[in-house]
Design an enzyme around this catalytic site. Structure first.
Site, short mmCIF file in Angstrom:
data_model
loop_
_atom_site.label_atom_id
_atom_site.label_comp_id
_atom_site.label_asym_id
_atom_site.label_seq_id
_atom_site.Cartn_x
_atom_site.Cartn_y
_atom_site.Cartn_z
N GLU A 1 -7.99 -0.68 11.27
CA GLU A 1 -6.85 -1.03 10.43
C GLU A 1 -5.60 -1.28 11.27
OE1 GLU A 1 -6.68 -1.67 7.21
OE2 GLU A 1 -8.84 -1.37 7.02
N CYS B 1 -5.24 -16.90 -12.97
CA CYS B 1 -4.21 -16.95 -11.93
C CYS B 1 -3.01 -17.76 -12.42
CB CYS B 1 -4.76 -17.57 -10.65
SG CYS B 1 -3.52 -17.76 -9.34
N CYS C 1 -8.82 -22.66 -4.00
CA CYS C 1 -8.76 -22.25 -5.40
C CYS C 1 -10.04 -22.60 -6.17
CB CYS C 1 -7.55 -22.89 -6.09
SG CYS C 1 -5.97 -22.37 -5.41
#
Length: 356
Positions: free
Chosen positions: A35, A210, A201
């Site tokens: 991370e 969305c 998309c």
């Protein structure tokens, strides 16, 4: 379960990333390292660094016991070196304050050096299965588009709203690894589909709900950071050569390139020969001006003017942490990216000005 959570958990089965080297384990040390490395750095860049780091420092104890120089050397080239220094500090804190056991809650993890709320949440999710929301750059982009949130995500008001949406979107039932799958799916969607430029998309599982897609505002969200002209700083690096070796000095632990090895630095306009004689105890010949190197940080631009000088030590080096080193060997030290580039261009390339 929220629409976002439900769709992403199903989407991840066939379209998510499942074979990253830090996946499929609950080792908080390995998860924490990944991370931190992934902050502002792409996965493909991180993987070889992560692999080498884990081979050299396989446990938090081994990292805590290592010299900072060794940690920075492994990190060299990955950038944002405060991450490496904080890794080292955190490992030592875990050994001293937590008996070598990684804390198991987001609130306590967040108190460790270099770990913010989102990173602490990711560690709590992947290592301990806790129900926590993350909000890294990728997730901010997904949520601003999905909910149609205008305003720069770095602004406090917008960020507060995004945290609310991140919390609301979590799966309610997080048994059987649902929270881990959902969190990884968010990361994967942001990295592979809902990307900053030319988002895909047409294959996004969230497309039907969305707001940005429905309103044809995908290219407008997230709102760009208000532009400011970055200030520019200029410095001179002295590439001092003696018997085929280069002088490097360890920088102060704080500030730019903290604890890394660099050539001596002076301000533009400073007499290099006078500086070498009176500050370093070195006799120097007239400097050769090398091509300027530009480097950009988050908050300013840096223009580096390299000067190559053939020298002879006289009364010795006054700065205690200095080394004479072959330029090729210097690449194995903890050095910042611009210094690495200078060495490769001027000493180690086929067109090098000075042969080491």
């Amino acid at each position: 379960m929220s629409f976002i959570a439900s769709r992403l958990i199903h989407w991840h089965t066939d379209h998510g990333r499942h074979h990253l080297p830090w996946q499929r384990n609950r080792d908080p040390y390995a998860i924490w390292l990944s991370e931190i490395m992934l902050q502002q750095t792409q996965v493909n860049t991180v993987i070889p660094y992560y692999t080498r780091f884990m081979q050299t420092f396989p446990t938090v104890a081994s990292l805590a016991q290592a010299p900072l120089d060794a940690v920075l050397a492994l990190w060299s080239g990955l950038g944002y070196y405060s991450r490496a220094r904080n890794l080292h500090r955190t490992a030592q804190r875990i050994m001293q304050d937590h008996q070598g056991q990684f804390p198991a809650t987001r609130e306590i993890i967040q108190q460790l050096p270099g770990i913010g709320r989102s990173t602490a949440a990711a560690i709590a999710v992947f290592a301990f299965g806790q129900r926590e929301a993350i909000l890294d750059g990728n997730v901010k982009r997904i949520l601003t588009r999905y909910f149609g949130i205008s305003g720069y995500p770095g602004e406090a008001k917008v960020q507060s709203l995004l945290w609310e949406k991140a919390e609301e979107s979590l799966p309610v039932d997080y048994s059987d690894g649902a929270i881990e799958t959902y969190t990884q799916a968010l990361m994967d969607l942001g990295a592979t589909v809902c990307i900053r430029k030319t988002p895909r998309c047409e294959v996004c599982p969230l497309q039907s709900q969305c707001a940005a897609f429905q309103q044809q505002r995908v290219d407008q969200l997230p709102s760009a950071k208000p532009r400011k002209a970055l200030p520019q700083k200029e410095i001179v690096f002295l590439l001092l050569m003696w018997q085929q070796k280069l002088l490097l000095q360890k920088r102060a632990s704080s500030g730019i390139w903290g604890a890394l090895w660099c050539p001596p630095e002076i301000e533009t306009g400073t007499d290099a020969i006078h500086y070498c004689q009176h500050q370093l105890g070195i006799k120097a010949h007239s400097p050769l001006e090398l091509p300027v190197l530009d480097h950009q940080f988050t908050h300013f631009k840096l223009r580096i003017h390299p000067r190559l000088l053939q020298v002879v030590p006289d009364s010795g080096i006054t700065k205690p942490e200095s080394i004479w080193i072959n330029p090729a060997d210097a690449l194995e030290q903890g050095i910042p990216a611009p210094v690495r580039k200078l060495l490769k261009q001027n000493f180690l390339s086929d067109n090098a000005i000075h042969s080491a």
